[in-house]
Design an enzyme around this catalytic site. Sequence first.
Site, PDB file in Angstrom:
ATOM      1  N   GLY A  75       0.861  -1.184   0.000  1.00 60.58           N
ATOM      2  CA  GLY A  75       0.000   0.000   0.000  1.00 60.58           C
ATOM      3  C   GLY A  75       0.893   1.228   0.000  1.00 60.58           C
ATOM      4  N   ALA A  85       2.209   2.821   2.420  1.00 58.75           N
ATOM      5  CA  ALA A  85       3.355   2.701   3.327  1.00 58.75           C
ATOM      6  C   ALA A  85       4.406   1.759   2.735  1.00 58.75           C
ATOM      7  CB  ALA A  85       2.895   2.214   4.700  1.00 58.75           C
ATOM      8  N   HIS A 104     -16.730   5.502  10.408  1.00 59.40           N
ATOM      9  CA  HIS A 104     -16.835   6.683   9.537  1.00 59.40           C
ATOM     10  C   HIS A 104     -18.304   7.057   9.353  1.00 59.40           C
ATOM     11  CE1 HIS A 104     -16.379   9.317   6.126  1.00 59.40           C
ATOM     12  NE2 HIS A 104     -15.068   9.156   6.132  1.00 59.40           N
ATOM     13  N   SER A 141     -16.883   9.663   0.608  1.00 55.44           N
ATOM     14  CA  SER A 141     -15.784  10.425   1.197  1.00 55.44           C
ATOM     15  C   SER A 141     -16.237  11.589   2.086  1.00 55.44           C
ATOM     16  CB  SER A 141     -14.928  10.989   0.065  1.00 55.44           C
ATOM     17  OG  SER A 141     -14.039  11.936   0.578  1.00 55.44           O
ATOM     18  N   ARG A 143     -14.807  12.652  12.699  1.00 54.66           N
ATOM     19  CA  ARG A 143     -15.627  11.476  12.390  1.00 54.66           C
ATOM     20  C   ARG A 143     -16.305  10.871  13.606  1.00 54.66           C
ATOM     21  NH1 ARG A 143     -11.394   8.903   8.013  1.00 54.66           N
ATOM     22  NH2 ARG A 143     -11.787  10.550   6.502  1.00 54.66           N
ATOM     23  N   GLU A 148      -1.064   2.040   8.452  1.00 49.56           N
ATOM     24  CA  GLU A 148      -2.196   1.746   9.331  1.00 49.56           C
ATOM     25  C   GLU A 148      -1.887   0.588  10.287  1.00 49.56           C
ATOM     26  OE1 GLU A 148      -5.944   1.693   7.202  1.00 49.56           O
ATOM     27  OE2 GLU A 148      -7.022   0.963   8.967  1.00 49.56           O
ATOM     28  N   ARG A 184      -8.716   9.260  14.184  1.00 48.41           N
ATOM     29  CA  ARG A 184      -7.902   9.832  13.107  1.00 48.41           C
ATOM     30  C   ARG A 184      -8.702  10.892  12.354  1.00 48.41           C
ATOM     31  NH1 ARG A 184      -7.635   9.240   7.684  1.00 48.41           N
ATOM     32  NH2 ARG A 184      -8.797   7.293   7.532  1.00 48.41           N
TER      33      ARG A 184
END
Length: 637
Positions: free
Chosen positions: A42, A44, A266, A284, A330, A425, A435
């Site tokens: 990903g 990272a 979320h 989103s 969130r 993550e 976050r």
Amino acid sequence: MPLDAKIPGGPIAGKWDRHLFELKLINPANKRKYDIIVVGTGLAGGSASATLAQLGYKVKTFCIQDSPRRAHSIAAQGGINAAKNYPNDGDSIWRLFYDTIKGGDFRSREANVYRLAQISNPIIDHCVAQGIPFARDYGGLLANRSFGGAQVSRTFYARGQTGQQLLLGAYSALSRQIADGNVQMFPRREMLDLVVVNGQARGIVVRNLINGQLERHAAHAVVLCTGGYGNVFFLSTNAMASNVTAAFRTYKKGAYFANPCFTQIHPTCVPVHGAYQSKLTLMSESLRNDGRVWVPKDPDDKRPSRQIPESERDYFLEEKYPSFGNLVPRDVASRNAKEQCDMGKGVGETGLAVYLDFADAIKRDTRAVIAKKYGNLFQMYEKITGEDPYERPMRIYPAVHYTMGGLWVDYNLMSTIDGLFVMGEANFSDHGANRLGASALMQGLADGYFIIPYTVGGYLAGAQFADVTPDHAAFKETENDAQSRLDKLLAINGKRTVDDIHKELSLILWDYCNMSRTNEDLEKARNLIQQLRAEFWENVTVPGSGKDFNQSLEKAGRVADFLEFAELMVLDALARQESCGGHFNEAYQTEAHEAKRDDENFCYVAAWEFAGKEKEPHVHKEPLVFENVELSQRSYK
Ligand SMILES: Cc1cc2nc3c(=O)[nH]c(=O)nc-3n(C[C@H](O)[C@H](O)[C@H](O)COP(=O)(O)OP(=O)(O)OC[C@H]3O[C@@H](n4cnc5c(N)ncnc54)[C@H](O)[C@@H]3O)c2cc1C
């Protein structure tokens, strides 16, 4: 083992520079003598692999998917934060640092978060140099939009496909290193375990997912970038292959697991619409720049949305939080949506949804402008629901999305096992108990492009290494263990499918360890998880063989880990007798129903150490020291 976060001394703004100078270096000609394993591709893992290889290390990179560019990061929609202050609206590194600390409800490390805010700016420069097609404003500067928990616009974006564009950048850099022979790429491999020799991470055992063979790979350091564990809830916005296996099995080898109960729900996802669903779709957070969240004031009002006049609508976020309005963080937005639905004001057939309405924005800015900003998200919504969001409001509901918990790491991103680094993550590092939107991409790329290249060198330069090859006894033992586990799963031959058991686990967690929690529910969850785990090992059925492509076997291994990990989540939630961010224990709330922290007793990172099969793990506490930010009750009013 006492936890030492290895935070450099001195003023916060100079810590990273000072650390960079103090870290030992490896001569360029010597770098090729070191092998580094990177698990995950990903943002990272992709960025880390490319950067480490460019520096001269010999890198071996692994991922589950058939191509590195299919990692879950590709799904990220809304954007990536940076403190460039291009809109000239008052942003700064300090403000991004402060917003992130506050957004995480004061449960993250100051030094890490400050470094993240500092690095945010070079990330954007780097990505622009790679050719990432960020949105631009009329004058040609990169455009920004707002995300939750901030009163400035600092989110860089590429329509609703920011993750895809950023991952293509990292993938291009990785592909170049593969072509140059500096990275050996191993797709369709699943890491099943870590190999530890003399207390150091020295390799991994993986399963080739095409032919079922187990393989051993040795190295001088292992970098885990295996993503988050949101799929423990079965239904989440994460990719189907997201899992906890690599992290959990290294936990069993001695890496501590930090804050596992910090999960993010979320607020804006397409609501669940059937029992046979396997995934939930995110809408989103960027949509809350223009979309207004509301429910009918009267719970009995079942009229179609457009027939409900303004005066009979409850814009509950705008009313309760006038400063931040629809862009509250969130955890706050999700809890409020749930609260409205619990009061019977939810909309749609299930009553488990609130409206996200673009009518005002379309009237103000025109449909064409809205389509330019969010066109692909609107299209996605229409494909899933059959409803046109330009004409009627979206219906949205909170869903599992991100996990702030992860393997404990120090300032160098090294876990409690020497030579095992954890990024993106998969680690717990920067987001505390909640976050902020657009900060995961920032963190993954900060870790991969700008932190690990230095800190891994510091470790390698200072460590002594025994000669270890894949023939070492530790590799044999680890492989045997992995094989026995696979054989055991195949031999159970019970009556329930893996998915069936996973769905039951999901209901337990959703009902009892979700947006709000009680001690009674958590105790209940713990019992139910233990019973379900026992049933899994007696009654699961895994068809096919281990010597072949077998997705049921893959899933079975991951769900077995989720069944153990879920109990750790619940245990962590029970141990944290306060509310903070995404961890909301109903016993600890303010009069306005906001999370009420207990800084005197819980201002720490809870890092769990595996104590043996079916034994209660030990908790270690890393105190969080705030020298630059004053601890206060979070307010978005
Ligand atoms: C729908 C959606 C939208 C999002 N939008 C945004 C956004 O706009 N902005 C933002 O900042 N964040 C966003 N996020 C969060 C963000 O996308 C993720 O947190 C981030 O991409 C994680 O990156 P990663 O590199 O840590 O892991 P991932 O991208 O999850 O990659 C994990 C990698 O590990 C590999 N892997 C896992 N287990 C194993 C194993 N056992 N063996 C071998 N390989 C393994 C996988 O194959 C994969 O390559 C979004 C998340 C979702 C779900």
